[in-house]
Scaffold this motif. Structure first.
Motif, mmCIF file in Angstrom:
data_model
loop_
_atom_site.group_PDB
_atom_site.id
_atom_site.type_symbol
_atom_site.label_atom_id
_atom_site.label_comp_id
_atom_site.label_asym_id
_atom_site.label_seq_id
_atom_site.Cartn_x
_atom_site.Cartn_y
_atom_site.Cartn_z
ATOM 1 N N VAL A 87 0.835 -1.196 0.000
ATOM 2 C CA VAL A 87 0.000 0.000 0.000
ATOM 3 C C VAL A 87 0.876 1.255 0.000
ATOM 4 O O VAL A 87 0.624 2.197 -0.750
ATOM 5 C CB VAL A 87 -0.986 -0.001 1.182
ATOM 6 C CG1 VAL A 87 -1.781 1.291 1.232
ATOM 7 C CG2 VAL A 87 -1.933 -1.201 1.058
ATOM 8 N N ALA A 88 1.919 1.259 0.813
ATOM 9 C CA ALA A 88 2.781 2.441 0.908
ATOM 10 C C ALA A 88 3.501 2.745 -0.403
ATOM 11 O O ALA A 88 3.909 3.877 -0.643
ATOM 12 C CB ALA A 88 3.799 2.252 2.032
ATOM 13 N N THR A 89 3.628 1.757 -1.264
ATOM 14 C CA THR A 89 4.347 1.949 -2.534
ATOM 15 C C THR A 89 3.417 1.956 -3.747
ATOM 16 O O THR A 89 3.884 1.958 -4.884
ATOM 17 C CB THR A 89 5.389 0.833 -2.709
ATOM 18 O OG1 THR A 89 4.717 -0.437 -2.697
ATOM 19 C CG2 THR A 89 6.441 0.875 -1.604
ATOM 20 N N ALA A 90 2.123 1.966 -3.515
ATOM 21 C CA ALA A 90 1.154 1.858 -4.614
ATOM 22 C C ALA A 90 1.257 3.008 -5.603
ATOM 23 O O ALA A 90 1.166 2.797 -6.815
ATOM 24 C CB ALA A 90 -0.268 1.771 -4.065
ATOM 25 N N SER A 91 1.453 4.226 -5.123
ATOM 26 C CA SER A 91 1.497 5.362 -6.049
ATOM 27 C C SER A 91 2.725 5.274 -6.952
ATOM 28 O O SER A 91 2.670 5.664 -8.116
ATOM 29 C CB SER A 91 1.474 6.690 -5.304
ATOM 30 O OG SER A 91 2.604 6.817 -4.478
ATOM 31 N N GLY A 94 1.762 2.904 -9.617
ATOM 32 C CA GLY A 94 0.642 3.361 -10.432
ATOM 33 C C GLY A 94 -0.632 2.566 -10.237
ATOM 34 O O GLY A 94 -1.531 2.617 -11.071
ATOM 35 N N ASP A 95 -0.733 1.828 -9.155
ATOM 36 C CA ASP A 95 -1.948 1.045 -8.918
ATOM 37 C C ASP A 95 -2.642 1.456 -7.620
ATOM 38 O O ASP A 95 -3.280 0.649 -6.962
ATOM 39 C CB ASP A 95 -1.646 -0.456 -8.931
ATOM 40 C CG ASP A 95 -0.663 -0.892 -7.845
ATOM 41 O OD1 ASP A 95 -0.127 -0.019 -7.135
ATOM 42 O OD2 ASP A 95 -0.424 -2.099 -7.717
ATOM 43 N N ALA A 96 -2.546 2.736 -7.285
ATOM 44 C CA ALA A 96 -3.107 3.225 -6.025
ATOM 45 C C ALA A 96 -4.610 3.019 -5.933
ATOM 46 O O ALA A 96 -5.126 2.638 -4.883
ATOM 47 C CB ALA A 96 -2.760 4.704 -5.832
ATOM 48 N N THR A 97 -5.334 3.245 -7.025
ATOM 49 C CA THR A 97 -6.798 3.091 -6.995
ATOM 50 C C THR A 97 -7.167 1.657 -6.667
ATOM 51 O O THR A 97 -8.028 1.405 -5.819
ATOM 52 C CB THR A 97 -7.410 3.514 -8.343
ATOM 53 O OG1 THR A 97 -7.056 4.873 -8.585
ATOM 54 C CG2 THR A 97 -8.925 3.379 -8.315
ATOM 55 N N GLU A 98 -6.520 0.705 -7.330
ATOM 56 C CA GLU A 98 -6.817 -0.704 -7.078
ATOM 57 C C GLU A 98 -6.442 -1.087 -5.644
ATOM 58 O O GLU A 98 -7.169 -1.821 -4.984
ATOM 59 C CB GLU A 98 -6.057 -1.587 -8.068
ATOM 60 C CG GLU A 98 -6.404 -3.049 -7.944
ATOM 61 C CD GLU A 98 -5.682 -3.906 -8.966
ATOM 62 O OE1 GLU A 98 -4.646 -3.471 -9.500
ATOM 63 O OE2 GLU A 98 -6.160 -5.009 -9.225
ATOM 64 N N LEU A 99 -5.336 -0.554 -5.151
ATOM 65 C CA LEU A 99 -4.904 -0.877 -3.793
ATOM 66 C C LEU A 99 -5.826 -0.281 -2.745
ATOM 67 O O LEU A 99 -6.002 -0.867 -1.684
ATOM 68 C CB LEU A 99 -3.465 -0.409 -3.565
ATOM 69 C CG LEU A 99 -2.377 -1.469 -3.680
ATOM 70 C CD1 LEU A 99 -2.226 -2.267 -2.416
ATOM 71 C CD2 LEU A 99 -2.487 -2.343 -4.868
ATOM 72 N N VAL A 100 -6.429 0.852 -3.015
ATOM 73 C CA VAL A 100 -7.387 1.439 -2.069
ATOM 74 C C VAL A 100 -8.580 0.494 -1.922
ATOM 75 O O VAL A 100 -9.018 0.207 -0.803
ATOM 76 C CB VAL A 100 -7.839 2.850 -2.513
ATOM 77 C CG1 VAL A 100 -9.049 3.308 -1.707
ATOM 78 C CG2 VAL A 100 -6.700 3.838 -2.365
ATOM 79 N N ASP A 101 -9.086 -0.020 -3.043
ATOM 80 C CA ASP A 101 -10.193 -0.979 -2.985
ATOM 81 C C ASP A 101 -9.775 -2.232 -2.217
ATOM 82 O O ASP A 101 -10.530 -2.759 -1.393
ATOM 83 C CB ASP A 101 -10.652 -1.363 -4.398
ATOM 84 C CG ASP A 101 -11.311 -0.216 -5.126
ATOM 85 O OD1 ASP A 101 -11.789 0.729 -4.457
ATOM 86 O OD2 ASP A 101 -11.352 -0.258 -6.374
#
Length: 111
Positions: A87-91, A94-101
């Motif tokens: 999660v901390a490295t999602a941005s 480039g998969d931050a949206t998917e990781l938030v879900d």
């Protein structure tokens, strides 16, 4: 995001050139496994207790609570590892949206 591919022969994890693979870090797997062994010990204790015709209900309930606590500890270790490793490295990936879900789902699973 693939979660089952990208494993090395020794069970480690590595990304390929075509997509991102998120694997549980080895230290997290080891800590979770140790906590799970504790839970297993509590479950085996409950099974032994239930073989005793003189077992006291409250003692069984205490052991069940211990199992729940141990499993909660496993979930906490896995969730913390997921937050730190993925999660901390999602941005950056480039998969931050998917990781938030995914994080919302993880929160439901660990409550």
């Amino acid at each position: 995001m693939k979660k089952t591919e990208g494993k090395t022969a020794d069970g480690g994890c590595h990304p390929t050139h075509t997509d991102t693979h998120l694997c549980m870090p080895e230290d997290v797997r080891k800590r979770a496994n140790r906590r799970l062994a504790i839970a297993r010990g509590h479950v085996e204790s409950i099974q032994r207790m239930l073989e005793d015709p003189n077992v006291y209900c409250m003692d069984v309930l205490r052991q069940i609570k211990a199992v729940q606590g141990a499993l909660s500890g496993v979930a906490g270790v896995v969730l913390k590892g997921h937050l730190e490793a993925h999660v901390a490295t999602a941005s950056e990936r480039g998969d931050a949206t998917e990781l938030v879900d995914e994080l919302l789902e993880a929160m439901k699973l660990t409550q």
